[in-house]
Design a protein around this motif. Structure first.
Motif, mmCIF file in Angstrom:
data_model
loop_
_atom_site.group_PDB
_atom_site.id
_atom_site.type_symbol
_atom_site.label_atom_id
_atom_site.label_comp_id
_atom_site.label_asym_id
_atom_site.label_seq_id
_atom_site.Cartn_x
_atom_site.Cartn_y
_atom_site.Cartn_z
ATOM 1 N N SER A 233 82.446 122.607 -1.590
ATOM 2 C CA SER A 233 82.017 122.575 -2.981
ATOM 3 C C SER A 233 81.962 124.000 -3.531
ATOM 4 O O SER A 233 82.973 124.699 -3.544
ATOM 5 C CB SER A 233 80.674 121.856 -3.092
ATOM 6 O OG SER A 233 80.413 121.499 -4.421
ATOM 7 N N TYR B 270 86.608 120.623 -0.199
ATOM 8 C CA TYR B 270 86.295 120.112 -1.548
ATOM 9 C C TYR B 270 85.791 121.217 -2.484
ATOM 10 O O TYR B 270 84.660 121.174 -2.978
ATOM 11 C CB TYR B 270 85.305 118.932 -1.493
ATOM 12 C CG TYR B 270 84.190 119.050 -0.467
ATOM 13 C CD1 TYR B 270 82.932 119.542 -0.797
ATOM 14 C CD2 TYR B 270 84.405 118.644 0.858
ATOM 15 C CE1 TYR B 270 81.927 119.648 0.141
ATOM 16 C CE2 TYR B 270 83.396 118.756 1.804
ATOM 17 C CZ TYR B 270 82.161 119.258 1.430
ATOM 18 O OH TYR B 270 81.147 119.372 2.365
ATOM 19 N N ASP C 245 85.119 123.840 -5.650
ATOM 20 C CA ASP C 245 85.070 123.879 -7.107
ATOM 21 C C ASP C 245 86.449 124.277 -7.629
ATOM 22 O O ASP C 245 87.259 124.852 -6.897
ATOM 23 C CB ASP C 245 84.027 124.892 -7.579
ATOM 24 C CG ASP C 245 82.607 124.383 -7.407
ATOM 25 O OD1 ASP C 245 82.430 123.255 -6.914
ATOM 26 O OD2 ASP C 245 81.666 125.132 -7.744
ATOM 27 N N VAL D 103 90.103 117.774 0.796
ATOM 28 C CA VAL D 103 89.295 117.152 -0.257
ATOM 29 C C VAL D 103 89.574 115.653 -0.288
ATOM 30 O O VAL D 103 90.673 115.209 0.056
ATOM 31 C CB VAL D 103 89.617 117.792 -1.635
ATOM 32 C CG1 VAL D 103 91.047 117.470 -2.075
ATOM 33 C CG2 VAL D 103 88.614 117.359 -2.700
ATOM 34 N N ASP E 77 87.022 112.598 -5.132
ATOM 35 C CA ASP E 77 85.916 113.543 -5.188
ATOM 36 C C ASP E 77 85.052 113.232 -6.405
ATOM 37 O O ASP E 77 85.564 113.014 -7.510
ATOM 38 C CB ASP E 77 86.441 114.974 -5.275
ATOM 39 C CG ASP E 77 85.328 116.000 -5.190
ATOM 40 O OD1 ASP E 77 85.029 116.466 -4.077
ATOM 41 O OD2 ASP E 77 84.735 116.308 -6.245
ATOM 42 N N ASN E 78 83.749 113.214 -6.200
ATOM 43 C CA ASN E 78 82.833 112.768 -7.246
ATOM 44 C C ASN E 78 82.762 113.703 -8.445
ATOM 45 O O ASN E 78 82.241 113.338 -9.492
ATOM 46 C CB ASN E 78 81.432 112.568 -6.659
ATOM 47 C CG ASN E 78 81.436 111.601 -5.507
ATOM 48 O OD1 ASN E 78 81.402 112.001 -4.351
ATOM 49 N ND2 ASN E 78 81.527 110.314 -5.800
ATOM 50 N N HIS F 212 82.990 113.297 -2.574
ATOM 51 C CA HIS F 212 82.576 114.674 -2.349
ATOM 52 C C HIS F 212 81.873 114.777 -1.003
ATOM 53 O O HIS F 212 80.940 114.036 -0.715
ATOM 54 C CB HIS F 212 81.610 115.091 -3.465
ATOM 55 C CG HIS F 212 81.419 116.560 -3.601
ATOM 56 N ND1 HIS F 212 82.422 117.414 -3.958
ATOM 57 C CD2 HIS F 212 80.312 117.341 -3.435
ATOM 58 C CE1 HIS F 212 81.960 118.654 -4.020
ATOM 59 N NE2 HIS F 212 80.690 118.636 -3.696
#
Length: 568
Positions: A340, A364, A366, A496, A500-501, A536
C-alpha cells in the motif's frame, strides 16, 4: 462541479441551496441556536492553543465517538473549526454554518438522541528552512492519529437530544488529556530504535525523529562474526515487529483465517515459526518509522513540503543501523518491501536511490502511474469527483470498493472528510499526504492541492510538478531508463490483487505495460496479479516464502562474495 452536470442536477443543487437559506432565515426569525461550544478548563493546558476543535456525533456510546472520527464508512458525524490562541475557558463554536461530513450541516441531522464528544488537536508552530512558518500537529509517536495523540484534549462522552428545529446549545468540556504512548519493550528478537534526525530538524526548525523496529535472525547472539542481508519493510507508522512477527500463539477466528488464506497471508506466530526454523534464511528485517507533521508516514522520499526524508533515511538512519547491528552494508544486501503506502515507498525508494538498494518486492502500491491516480487520470481529467464525457448522467468516481466490486466511498465523500479534518491540507489523511509528498508548496506555505477538496476541480500545474519531480514512478522509469535501466534490471517485482479495494491495480497495469516495452536493457521485471476477486493485501505467496525469494535474489547478486557466514 463538472461542467457537464445535468440540468436536473443543477435544479437539485439550486433547490437544496434555497431550502438551506430558508432554514437559516427561519432559525434567525425565531432566535433558535444550533451549536456546540467547546472549551478546556483552567489547569488542563498551561497555554493558549492553536489547532483544530472537533465535535463527533454518534448513534452509539461505544466505541467512544472520538475513536471513529475520520472513518468515512462507519464513523460518526464530524464537524471541525480552526482555533487560534484559544485560552482556557474560551469556547470554540461549531454551529449550523460549520461544514461537516458526511452530513454537511448540523441542521441536516434528524432529531433524536445522540452521543457526542469533543476533541482538540493541538498544533505546533514550525519555522521551516524554506522560509515558511506553518502550524501543524507534531506527531507524538502515535502516527498522526489526532484522536489518540498524546497531549490532545477530549471531553467525556455525553448523551444529548438534538433537534435543529427547536435549536440547541451543547457545551462540552475538554477536561481530559490523552496520555503518552507506551513504547514496546525490547526482547531477544526485537529491538526498538528512535533517533533525532539532523537533516529533518534543520528543515523543520524543530526536533524531528526517525525510528526503526529491528527483527534479528535466529542465532544472532550465538554467531558474533556473522553479518546479514537486510529487508527494509515500509509501512504505515506502527511499532509492531516486521511482518507482524510474534512469539505468542492465539486462537484465530474462522473469519480471520478465511481472510488470511484468501490473501496468502499467515499470522505473526506462523511467521515466527518459519523465521525460527532450522532451514530458514538468516536475515535481519527492519520496519522504518518516519511520521511527518502531515501524515503517519513520509513516503520515504525527499519532498518540498515534508523535507529530506529520503536522504535522512538513507544517510542517517540506515547507516546508524548498519553501525549498531551486524548488517552487510552493501547494495546487494539491502532489500525493500512494503504494501500500500509502503508499496509505493518500496518502489519509489528503489527508483530514487537505485545504487543504494538491491531490489524491491512491492505489494499493492499506491498509484505508481498518475494516469491512474486511483480512478482519476490526473493529467487529462478536469474534475476528480465526476467522470467526464457524459451528456446527461452524473457518474461519480469512487476511491473504495469491496472485493466483489461493490463501490463504497466516492472520491467526493473522502475529500470532504479530509476537508473537515483540517484546513490547508492538514487532515493527516491519504489524499492530502499525496499532495504533501508529490506536490509543490503553496503560497501560504502549505501543500498546494491537486484538486479542491470541496469541488473536485483539478489543478493540472500540480500534477505536472509531481511528474517532473519524479513522483509518477512509471513516467520517471520510462523517461530515465537510459540511466536507470542498468541499475534496476531484475530488481523490480510488483504484486497486486485484480480487485484491489482502492483501485491500485489500475496503475500497476500501466506500469507493467511501460516496463515490458523497455529495452537496452530489458527490465527483467516481474508482475503478478491475484485473481479472481483478490483485494487489498493480496500477495502471491505467504510472507515467509516471500522472504525466501528475497534471500535467493541476494545470493544471486552477491557478486561472488562469501555468503556462507549467514547460513547456519
Amino acid at each position: 462541479m463538472c461542467a457537464k452536470k445535468s440540468w436536473r442536477g443543477m435544479w437539485l443543487t439550486f433547490g437544496a441551496t434555497a431550502l438551506a437559506l430558508l432554514a437559516v432565515n427561519a432559525e434567525s426569525a425565531r432566535g433558535a441556536e444550533t451549536k456546540f461550544e467547546v472549551a478546556f478548563p483552567t489547569g488542563v493546558h498551561a497555554e493558549p492553543i492553536t489547532g483544530r476543535a472537533f465535535v463527533v456525533i454518534a448513534k452509539a456510546e461505544k466505541p467512544e465517538p472520538r475513536m471513529t472520527a475520520g472513518d468515512p464508512i462507519d464513523g460518526g458525524l464530524l464537524y471541525g473549526v480552526d482555533v487560534d490562541g484559544l485560552a482556557a475557558g474560551a469556547a470554540a463554536v461549531i454551529d449550523g454554518n460549520t461544514f461537516g461530513a458526511p452530513m454537511h450541516s448540523l441542521r441536516e441531522i434528524p432529531a433524536g438522541d445522540y452521543y457526542v464528544q469533543a476533541i482538540l488537536n493541538i498544533y505546533t508552530e514550525f519555522h521551516r528552512a524554506d522560509g515558511h512558518t506553518v502550524w501543524l500537529h507534531m506527531d507524538q509517536w502515535e502516527g498522526q492519529h489526532f484522536n489518540r495523540s498524546p497531549g490532545n484534549l477530549y471531553s467525556e462522552v455525553q448523551k444529548v437530544h438534538l433537534d435543529a428545529t427547536a435549536g440547541y446549545d451543547v457545551k462540552l468540556s475538554l477536561a481530559k488529556v490523552i496520555p503518552p504512548v507506551q513504547m514496546p519493550a525490547d526482547t531477544a528478537w526485537v529491538k526498538h530504535i528512535k533517533m533525532q534526525s539532523e537533516m529533518l530538524t534543520k528543515f523543520w526548525g524543530h526536533p524531528m525523529y526517525l525510528g526503526a523496529t529491528v527483527l534479528l535472525p535466529k542465532g544472532y547472539d550465538e554467531h558474533p562474526n556473522a553479518h546479514y542481508p537486510v529487508i527494509f519493510q515500509h509501512n504505515h507508522f506502527n511499532l509492531r515487529p516486521p511482518f507482524d512477527f510474534s512469539t505468542e500463539k492465539f486462537e484465530i477466528p474462522a473469519k480471520l483465517r478465511q481472510s488470511l488464506d484468501n490473501l496468502n497471508r499467515e499470522t505473526g506466530y506462523e511467521f515466527y515459526e518459519a523465521w525460527n526454523a532450522d532451514n530458514f534464511p538468516r536475515m535481519i528485517a527492519v520496519t522504518l518509522q518516519h511520521p511527518t507533521p502531515y501524515y503517519d508516514d513520509s513516503y520515504a522520499v525527499n519532498s518540498a513540503n515534508n523535507g529530506p526524508y529520503g536522504d535522512a533515511l538513507v544517510k542517517e538512519m540506515i547507516p546508524y543501523l548498519e553501525a549498531h547491528f551486524r548488517m552487510i552494508a552493501k547494495p546487494y544486501a539491502r532489500i525493500l518491501t512494503g504494501g500500500s503506502t509502503g508499496g509505493w515507498e518500496s518502489l519509489g525508494v528503489q527508483v530514487f536511490y537505485p545504487d543504494f538498494f538491491g531490489g524491491t518486492w512491492t505489494l499493492y502500491p499506491d498509484s505508481i502511474d498518475f494516469r491512474r491516480y486511483g480512478t482519476v487520470n490526473a493529467y487529462e481529467d478536469d474534475n476528480a469527483f465526476w467522470e467526464s464525457g457524459h451528456t446527461w448522467a452524473e457518474v461519480p468516481r469512487y476511491i473504495m470498493r469491496t472485493d466483489e466490486g461493490q463501490d463504497e466511498i466516492t472520491i467526493q465523500q473522502y475529500s470532504e472528510m479530509e476537508a473537515v479534518l483540517g484546513s490547508h491540507n492538514r487532515s493527516g489523511e491519504q489524499i492530502e499526504i499525496w499532495d504533501a509528498t508529490y506536490g509543490p508548496v503553496g503560497d501560504d506555505g502549505y501543500p498546494k492541492p491537486l484538486w479542491d477538496k470541496r469541488t473536485g476541480k483539478i489543478d493540472h500545474s500540480v500534477v505536472l510538478y509531481m511528474r517532473d519531480h519524479g513522483y509518477d514512478l512509471s513516467y520517471n522509469i520510462r523517461t530515465n531508463w537510459a540511466t536507470l535501466g542498468p541499475k534496476l534490471r531484475g530488481k523490480v517485482h510488483v504484486y497486486v490483487g485484480d480487485m484491489d479495494n482502492f483501485f491500485l491495480n489500475l496503475a500497476v497495469y500501466k506500469l507493467e505495460d511501460e516496463m515490458k516495452k523497455l529495452t537496452n536493457p530489458a527490465c527483467d521485471c516481474e508482475f503478478q496479479y491475484g485473481r479472481p476477486m483478490k483485494g487489498h493485501g493480496w500477495q502471491p505467496v505467504k510472507t515467509a516464502e516471500l522472504v525466501k525469494w528475497m534471500a535467493e535474489h541476494v545470493e544471486k547478486n552477491a557478486g561472488g562474495e562469501d555468503t556462507k557466514q549467514w547460513h547456519y
